[in-house]
Design a protein around this motif. Structure first.
Motif, PDB file in Angstrom:
ATOM      1  N   ASN A 182       5.288   4.924  -2.288  1.00  0.00           N
ATOM      2  CA  ASN A 182       6.676   4.891  -2.737  1.00  0.00           C
ATOM      3  C   ASN A 182       7.302   3.512  -2.559  1.00  0.00           C
ATOM      4  O   ASN A 182       8.517   3.386  -2.465  1.00  0.00           O
ATOM      5  N   SER A 224       6.286  -4.594   6.292  1.00  0.00           N
ATOM      6  CA  SER A 224       7.013  -3.600   5.507  1.00  0.00           C
ATOM      7  C   SER A 224       8.284  -4.223   4.952  1.00  0.00           C
ATOM      8  O   SER A 224       8.662  -5.337   5.318  1.00  0.00           O
ATOM      9  N   ILE A 257      -4.658  -1.685   4.201  1.00  0.00           N
ATOM     10  CA  ILE A 257      -3.899  -0.470   4.438  1.00  0.00           C
ATOM     11  C   ILE A 257      -3.154  -0.615   5.750  1.00  0.00           C
ATOM     12  O   ILE A 257      -3.731  -0.947   6.774  1.00  0.00           O
ATOM     13  N   SER A 258      -1.870  -0.421   5.697  1.00  0.00           N
ATOM     14  CA  SER A 258      -1.100  -0.424   6.940  1.00  0.00           C
ATOM     15  C   SER A 258      -0.487   0.947   7.110  1.00  0.00           C
ATOM     16  O   SER A 258      -0.165   1.618   6.144  1.00  0.00           O
ATOM     17  N   SER A 259      -0.396   1.393   8.361  1.00  0.00           N
ATOM     18  CA  SER A 259       0.232   2.690   8.576  1.00  0.00           C
ATOM     19  C   SER A 259       1.714   2.563   8.272  1.00  0.00           C
ATOM     20  O   SER A 259       2.363   1.608   8.671  1.00  0.00           O
ATOM     21  N   VAL A 260       2.225   3.516   7.544  1.00  0.00           N
ATOM     22  CA  VAL A 260       3.600   3.453   7.083  1.00  0.00           C
ATOM     23  C   VAL A 260       4.317   4.716   7.489  1.00  0.00           C
ATOM     24  O   VAL A 260       3.862   5.806   7.222  1.00  0.00           O
ATOM     25  N   THR A 261       5.422   4.571   8.140  1.00  0.00           N
ATOM     26  CA  THR A 261       6.205   5.748   8.492  1.00  0.00           C
ATOM     27  C   THR A 261       7.673   5.400   8.509  1.00  0.00           C
ATOM     28  O   THR A 261       8.062   4.256   8.456  1.00  0.00           O
ATOM     29  N   VAL A 262       8.487   6.417   8.579  1.00  0.00           N
ATOM     30  CA  VAL A 262       9.920   6.218   8.507  1.00  0.00           C
ATOM     31  C   VAL A 262      10.605   7.136   9.506  1.00  0.00           C
ATOM     32  O   VAL A 262      10.249   8.280   9.640  1.00  0.00           O
ATOM     33  N   THR A 275       0.791  -1.225   0.000  1.00  0.00           N
ATOM     34  CA  THR A 275       0.000   0.000   0.000  1.00  0.00           C
ATOM     35  C   THR A 275       0.824   1.276   0.000  1.00  0.00           C
ATOM     36  O   THR A 275       0.266   2.365  -0.014  1.00  0.00           O
ATOM     37  N   ILE A 300       6.448  -0.824  16.182  1.00  0.00           N
ATOM     38  CA  ILE A 300       6.863  -1.434  14.930  1.00  0.00           C
ATOM     39  C   ILE A 300       7.765  -0.466  14.168  1.00  0.00           C
ATOM     40  O   ILE A 300       7.454   0.700  14.009  1.00  0.00           O
ATOM     41  N   THR A 301       8.855  -0.958  13.721  1.00  0.00           N
ATOM     42  CA  THR A 301       9.773  -0.152  12.934  1.00  0.00           C
ATOM     43  C   THR A 301       9.491  -0.388  11.471  1.00  0.00           C
ATOM     44  O   THR A 301       9.442  -1.520  11.031  1.00  0.00           O
ATOM     45  N   LEU A 302       9.313   0.664  10.764  1.00  0.00           N
ATOM     46  CA  LEU A 302       9.056   0.514   9.343  1.00  0.00           C
ATOM     47  C   LEU A 302      10.249   1.041   8.572  1.00  0.00           C
ATOM     48  O   LEU A 302      11.069   1.770   9.100  1.00  0.00           O
ATOM     49  N   LEU A 303      10.321   0.637   7.353  1.00  0.00           N
ATOM     50  CA  LEU A 303      11.580   0.782   6.656  1.00  0.00           C
ATOM     51  C   LEU A 303      11.527   1.828   5.553  1.00  0.00           C
ATOM     52  O   LEU A 303      10.471   2.253   5.122  1.00  0.00           O
ATOM     53  N   ASP A 304      12.694   2.175   5.115  1.00  0.00           N
ATOM     54  CA  ASP A 304      12.879   3.154   4.052  1.00  0.00           C
ATOM     55  C   ASP A 304      12.321   2.613   2.747  1.00  0.00           C
ATOM     56  O   ASP A 304      12.901   1.732   2.151  1.00  0.00           O
ATOM     57  N   LYS A 305      11.200   3.136   2.331  1.00  0.00           N
ATOM     58  CA  LYS A 305      10.633   2.634   1.087  1.00  0.00           C
ATOM     59  C   LYS A 305      10.471   3.777   0.086  1.00  0.00           C
ATOM     60  O   LYS A 305       9.994   4.818   0.418  1.00  0.00           O
TER      61      LYS A 305
END
Lengths: 238, 451
Positions: free
Chosen positions: A104, A198, B18-23, A101, B446-451
């Protein structure tokens, strides 16, 4: 224009969901701030790369290492190996999953592949030298049928673009490890698998000898830059 | 038609799940790297062994820094590497599975596995042929993650042990790829020399990928960094052997484009994070200034001295710096007076000092959390440059930073001499949430990654 419209809709949907999921503590505020910034369109969504590219062949693409191999399943459910599919071609390999989703993330990688085939469709030499592979992170959900649907209508010209999956996480993990392609998975309370959380976006440029010659992340994933590198590899073979 | 279907395909995928995504990240790491959100679990301290202290060996010291842990603020793992190497800097791979740590004297590179058990790292691989493979680079300094690769900046060379050096590129498996020598007057390698100098010296490396720019700074060679500090200060010839340049590189092609004069040994480089902030900062060790390296309106990269750090005549010796995530603040540690200074860099051309505090008799490194609320400090600069006698404190300290009140509050100190560990140098963060696990992610940010 319609693509831009859908991208705008994506922003609205993602922003709405973020507002629901956040509490008011400082860390989450910080996440929101960073996320808003990062939600700006990556360079690969834009037409203009923003800087001048060098002439193809005027620079070196170093041999990073041998590419990984492994058993995969194609859109028709037929077993094969990555190296068999790459044979004799310059390959762009992207790990994606159909439920991804992140604007980028996987959609960007797929969009860039799509634009590459558009941009080189009149260059038969380039087109016939290139293989593109989109391989799923999520074999539990992305069956060959799903991958076939995902790729349907994307590869509509003579481009050689495969949409692959694997038979299990056990078959996928050695491939991911061989490419140092990390993924964070979700698990339920009972420890059962619950999909992809992710991943790092990485696209690999692999030459006709199956050597990795470049690795792209979101900052470099632009069709013009990738085409430049593909041309550079072709020139180095002449 | 096809564009429309492609758009629908993406939109459908979003509506399905939909998942929350952050960096986020500590603020000085590679932008290519996986990020820590929220609370870090561990700090890994690359530590110099000291003769007559403990096992006398260089070691990776792991500190539990999660306040919810029963072993909070305790050393939970010590991994010695079998000798002294002039342990100095370390850097994580882009997936943060491995920590690369260098020895400036032995030229060994130790690659630690920090993902299998973040609480107890193991030694995964040792690179022992760095000088041979690179064609003569000495002093592996910065380990900077590029996608699938690590760029290692050198400090010296094996011909004259001076400051001429290069960058060494490795793949993520620890295999050598290529050497990129820094441009010199004798061989500019296609670069444009802007000022007086093209010394070929090296120190740090950082990138601004959206501008396709890589920057390097310059320090001094083996013959100086292994010399006694007091002796070197008295040696007029030795004091001439410091770098006076920064180099702007084409990141994609690895070709040097421009050599900029930055007199007085520009050391650490920190680039702004903001999407339109096309600039980086450095500080000069000998002239005690903050320099801005920026892209001008014509797309040319320039260097400009923008602020003084303390009283240059007293040689405060700026060492580590750290930029805040919002590009509004810059921490500057000065080794000689043991102070941390905080500059407002909202206007990058006019940094204004807002705060200073003495952290100890000497201070070198600073690592701050992404939200800027936690700042870890450590002491050691170089084995032969650290202070002596009672002034030779060796510790890691945690402070809480309140930006509104401009106040640092001391939380804890781990005395590395009392613990018989050695000299505390570079600190890197670890977190369980970086890694996929059926057990480890429960209840974690939760750690999210550089995307």
């Amino acid at each position: 224009m319609k693509l831009m419209k859908y991208i705008l809709i994506m922003f609205v949907v993602i922003s709405f969901t973020q507002k629901i999921s956040y509490a008011d503590n400082d860390i989450k505020k910080e996440r929101e701030k960073i996320k808003n910034e990062r939600n700006s369109l990556a360079i690969g969504w834009r037409d203009n790369l923003g800087y001048e590219l060098p002439k193809p062949g005027s620079y070196d693409l170093y041999n990073i290492r041998i590419s990984g191999d492994g058993k995969i399943i194609d859109e028709n459910g037929k077993e094969n190996t990555l190296h068999n599919l790459m044979d004799g071609k310059i390959t762009l390999l992207s790990f994606i999953y159909s439920n991804c989703t992140d604007t980028n993330g996987c959609p960007l990688a797929t969009s860039v592949f799509y634009k590459i085939q558009e941009k080189i469709k009149k260059d038969n030499k380039l087109l016939s030298s290139l293989k593109m592979i989109s391989l799923s992170f999520d074999p539990e959900y992305d069956t060959p049928q799903i991958m076939s649907l995902y790729g349907k209508d994307l590869s509509y010209i003579k481009a050689n673009w495969d949409f692959l999956t694997t038979s299990s996480l056990e078959n996928l993990d050695p491939i991911l490890k061989s490419y140092d392609q990390p993924v964070i998975r979700k698990y339920n309370e009972d420890g059962s698998y619950d999909g992809v959380e992710s991943h790092l976006l990485r696209v690999f440029l692999i030459d006709d000898k199956k050597l990795i010659r470049n690795v792209y992340n979101v900052d470099f994933l632009h069709p013009d830059l990738l085409i430049n590198d593909i041309k550079t590899l072709l020139l180095s073979n002449e | 038609m096809h564009l429309r279907k492609f758009g629908v395909s993406i939109l459908g995928a979003i509506l399905l799940a939909i998942s929350s995504v952050t960096v986020a990240d500590e603020t000085c790491m590679s932008p290519y790297m996986a990020k820590i959100v929220g609370q870090e679990d561990y700090v890994y301290v690359w530590t110099l062994g000291v003769e007559g202290l403990g096992d006398e060996q260089d070691k990776l010291v792991t500190i539990d820094v999660n306040p919810k842990s029963k072993t909070y603020a305790k050393v939970v793992s010590v991994l010695s590497v079998g000798g002294r190497n002039e342990a100095h800097h370390s850097g994580l791979s882009d997936d943060r599975h491995y920590l690369w740590a260098g020895g400036l004297d032995s030229n060994k590179i130790f690659i630690f596995d920090v993902h299998s058990n973040p609480r107890k790292p193991t030694l995964h691989k040792v690179i022992t042929d760095f000088v041979e493979k690179t064609g003569g680079i000495v002093g592996p300094h910065t380990f900077y993650a590029l996608p699938g690769r690590i760029m290692v900046s050198g400090l010296s060379n094996n011909k004259d042990n001076g400051g001429r050096t290069g960058l060494a590129e490795y793949n993520s498996k620890g295999e050598f790829i290529a050497t990129h020598w820094l441009p010199t007057d004798g061989d500019l390698r296609g670069a444009k020399k802007e000022g007086q100098f093209a010394d070929g010296y090296g120190y740090d490396v950082r990138v601004q990928p959206r501008r396709n720019v890589m920057l390097t700074s310059s320090f001094t060679g083996w013959s100086n960094y292994m010399m006694d500090f007091g002796q070197m200060l008295q040696d007029g010839e030795a004091m001439k052997r410091f770098g006076n340049t920064m180099v702007v590189w084409d990141l994609h092609t690895r070709k040097p484009k421009k050599v900029i004069d930055v007199p007085g040994a520009p050391l650490e480089i920190r680039c702004a994070w903001g999407a339109n902030n096309n600039y980086c900062f450095t500080t000069t060790a000998l002239t005690s200034k903050i320099w801005l390296i920026y892209e001008d309106d014509n797309g040319e990269w320039q260097g400009k001295a923008v602020a003084d750090i303390g009283d240059a005549s007293k040689v405060p010796l700026p060492v580590d710096i750290s930029i805040t995530a919002d590009d509004k603040g810059l921490w500057v540690d000065t080794f000689m007076d043991g102070k941390a200074r905080y500059f407002d860099i909202t206007d990058p051309f006019n940094p204004v000092q807002k705060f200073e505090e003495q952290i100890g008799s000497q201070v070198n490194m600073i690592s701050q959390s992404w939200d800027g609320k936690r700042a870890y400090f450590s002491t050691s600069l170089l084995g032969n440059w650290d202070k002596t006698g009672e002034a030779d404190e060796q510790w890691v300290k945690l402070y809480a930073w309140d930006e509104d009140k401009l106040s640092l509050t001391h939380k804890w100190t781990i005395d590395f001499y009392k613990e018989k560990l050695g000299r505390a140098h570079q600190m890197r963060f670890g977190a369980y949430s970086l890694y996929s696990s059926k057990n480890q992610n429960k209840g974690k940010d939760i750690t999210l990654l550089d995307k």
